[in-house]
Design an enzyme around this catalytic site. Structure first.
Site, PDB file in Angstrom:
ATOM      1  N   GLU A 188       1.948  -0.434  -4.719  1.00 48.65           N
ATOM      2  CA  GLU A 188       0.962   0.713  -5.053  1.00 48.65           C
ATOM      3  C   GLU A 188       1.760   1.827  -5.028  1.00 48.65           C
ATOM      4  OE1 GLU A 188      -3.381   2.630  -4.039  1.00 48.65           O
ATOM      5  OE2 GLU A 188      -1.685   2.450  -2.511  1.00 48.65           O
ATOM      6  N   ASP A 242       0.921  -1.369  -0.105  1.00 44.31           N
ATOM      7  CA  ASP A 242       0.021  -0.039  -0.081  1.00 44.31           C
ATOM      8  C   ASP A 242       0.893   1.258   0.048  1.00 44.31           C
ATOM      9  OD1 ASP A 242      -2.812   1.091   0.388  1.00 44.31           O
ATOM     10  OD2 ASP A 242      -2.106   1.637   2.217  1.00 44.31           O
ATOM     11  N   HIS A 272     -10.628  -1.562  -5.523  1.00 45.23           N
ATOM     12  CA  HIS A 272     -11.395  -1.143  -4.572  1.00 45.23           C
ATOM     13  C   HIS A 272     -11.451   0.367  -4.437  1.00 45.23           C
ATOM     14  CE1 HIS A 272      -7.435  -1.359  -2.698  1.00 45.23           C
ATOM     15  NE2 HIS A 272      -7.985  -0.540  -1.872  1.00 45.23           N
ATOM     16  N   ASP A 273     -10.584   1.127  -5.136  1.00 45.68           N
ATOM     17  CA  ASP A 273     -10.442   2.647  -4.955  1.00 45.68           C
ATOM     18  C   ASP A 273     -11.307   3.447  -6.281  1.00 45.68           C
ATOM     19  OD1 ASP A 273      -9.230   2.376  -2.282  1.00 45.68           O
ATOM     20  OD2 ASP A 273      -7.342   2.572  -3.373  1.00 45.68           O
TER      21      ASP A 273
END
Ligand code: NOJ
Ligand code: CA
Length: 541
Positions: A253, A198, A320-321
């Site tokens: 990410e 992340d 999911h974003d």
């Protein structure tokens, strides 16, 4: 040993919204286990789980309170171990999310830090204000608002690049590195295949000078994005930990990554691949929230830039974003055709394809709702920010809906029953996606023309033709919405032609009457052209 990610596709599960086994309306690990046969049937080889660690879930798990415990809503460590074993039986490997730019403010480390206890105070970034009542610098959080929170008991501020419930870890402290290495080993030793890391390109803050500009979100990023310290830490993690495991995956990410740093991440063995955001920013208009029309030629330019300069890409349309891709890059009018055209591109570009749960069904977002009811902290932050803007309510809500991530986190559609087979209970934690009852696993499984069966066919084609996984990417001259390229391996090559628009197009003369074996043909045959969202893949030898 050949790395699985060189040939295998990844399926992303958002555990909260995948499958609920016990009727509390929230997806869980036993639910995932019950669907492993389905996942294997799609033809993917790797499953990435968004965070399942113990968390207050202020940011839905991207706020970890204990890295060594599974959140009780999702199950137990035994359930997780069972998931690993059951996945393995089906030839699937599990990837976890690693969230280490920050922890939850409820993590025991942070609780101790707030009391000024050592060594934990130094696990985080505490600083004195510039003067009384003024934070240490002008940085703004990614979710908007100041990036600093004052702790009166300490007379200091702490840094949070996301919500104040997500304090940033201090990566200048070698103890933090040691803790994270232990977490990684703990899961890799259990048989986890690797990690999606992340916001990993912002963990090391090089300086704490004021940021330039007036950006209400992410101001100051020139001081912490892809710093030398960041590169050094990623190299260390890779060398100390990942390199000790024969086959593994490390996906970064990497917000606002550029080509130069992207090249370094791979060349210097810091990451195996990384997510860029340039293509999914193309439909972001005013306030970074109001949608604008995507120009397919621009999209091609952005995607090809990475294809040409980065040796291995992490390709994706959804996660999911992100709002679901059909309405953004395809067409609602040509829902299935555009889902398949986008799917073809995803599965024929060079790199590892990432498929977000439901994308293989052509799922849409949940309908827009009153953003005040959103469970997403990002939407709530923008609601707060825009309160002072004197905007008409409809516009303010539209901006919030543009940011709101609840809509793409709608529960997975399994069948046509009242709660779409997602939960045996009477209520799911979020609204369901927009649909006419045709885009769910049960219906699509039976329909040979469905988006689901297209994904199965396409993944099978990918598995059978090494050109599509290991081949070079060779872009061909094309204009407008036409994507034309070859994947070339030795003497073998596959030509891919995709019309990414709702209008029929003529093919350039040199691409007409190509000789070869047609591997895939989607959309009606039209002379010397391609129908709306038409696709051809031809083995040209
Ligand atoms: C990126 C994650 O994908 C997103 O869901 C989260 O809010 C932020 N990082 C902060 O962890
Ligand atoms: Ca449950």
């Amino acid at each position: 040993m050949e790395q699985l990610w060189k040939s295998g596709a990844v399926y992303q599960i958002y555990p909260r919204s995948f499958c609920d086994s016990n009727g509390d309306g929230v997806g869980d690990i036993p639910g995932i286990i019950s669907k492993l046969d389905y996942i294997a049937s799609i033809g993917v080889k790797i499953v990435w789980l968004s965070p399942i660690y113990k968390s207050p879930k202020f940011d839905m798990g991207y706020d970890v309170a204990d890295y060594y415990e599974i959140d009780p809503e999702y199950g137990t460590m035994e359930d997780f171990e069972r998931l690993l074993a059951e996945a393995k039986k089906r030839g699937l490997r599990i990837v976890m999310d690693l969230v280490v730019n920050h922890t939850s403010s409820e993590h025991p480390w942070f609780r101790a830090a707030l009391k000024g206890e050592m060594p934990y105070h130094d696990y985080y970034i505490f600083k004195k204000g510039k003067k009384e009542g003024v934070p240490p610098n002008n940085w703004t959080s990614m979710f908007t608002g100041t990036a600093w929170e004052y702790v009166p008991e300490l007379g200091e501020y702490y840094l949070h690049l996301y919500d104040k419930a997500q304090p940033d870890l201090n990566w200048r402290n070698p103890k933090v590195l040691e803790e994270v290495e232990n977490i990684l080993r703990f899961y890799l030793d259990k048989g986890v295949y690797g990690f999606r890391c992340d916001v990993i390109n912002q963990i090391y803050k090089e300086s704490f000078e004021d940021g330039a500009g007036r950006n209400p979100s992410g101001r100051g990023q020139e001081h912490y994005l892809m710093t030398e310290g960041n590169h050094r830490i990623l190299r260390t993690l890779y060398e100390d930990v990942f390199s000790k495991y024969e086959d593994h995956i490390v996906v970064g990410e990497t917000f606002n990554v550029d080509i130069e740093n992207g090249i370094r991440f791979l060349r210097d063995k810091e990451l195996d691949m990384f997510f860029t955001f340039e293509h999914v920013a193309l439909d972001k208009g005013l306030f970074g929230a109001l949608p604008k029309k995507v120009n397919p030629a621009k999209l091609r330019e952005v995607l090809y830039k990475y294809q040409k300069s980065i040796p291995w890409n992490a390709n994706y349309w959804e996660n999911h974003d992100q709002h679901r891709c059909i309405a953004r890059f395809g067409s609602l009018k040509y829902r299935d055709a555009s889902a398949k055209a986008l799917g073809t591109l995803l599965l024929t570009l060079k790199g590892t394809p990432f498929i977000y749960q439901g994308q293989e069904l052509g799922m849409l977002d949940a309908p827009m709702k009153d953003p005040e009811t959103s469970t997403d902290c990002a939407a709530q932050a923008v609601l707060r920010l825009t309160k002072g803007f004197h905007l008409p309510k409809w516009l303010r809500y539209k901006i919030c809906n543009g940011i709101d991530r609840d809509s793409c986190r709608a529960p997975m559609s399994w069948d046509n029953s009242i709660n779409q087979g997602f939960t045996p209970g009477d209520k799911a934690w979020l609204l369901f996606a927009e649909d006419d009852g045709t885009h769910n696993v049960a219906c699509e499984d039976k329909n040979p023309e469905s988006v689901l069966n297209f994904y199965r066919k396409m993944l099978d084609l990918r598995a059978k033709h090494e050109e599509l996984t290991h081949g070079n990417f060779d872009p061909l001259p094309s204009k407008g919405p036409l994507f034309a390229f070859r994947r070339v391996l030795g003497k073998a090559s596959i030509l891919v032609l995709i019309n990414l628009s709702a209008k029929a197009i003529k093919l350039p003369v040199y691409l007409r009457n190509i000789e070869g074996k047609t591997l895939l043909s989607l959309g009606e045959d039209i002379p010397a052209g391609l129908p709306p969202f038409g696709v051809r893949a031809i083995d040209v030898g």
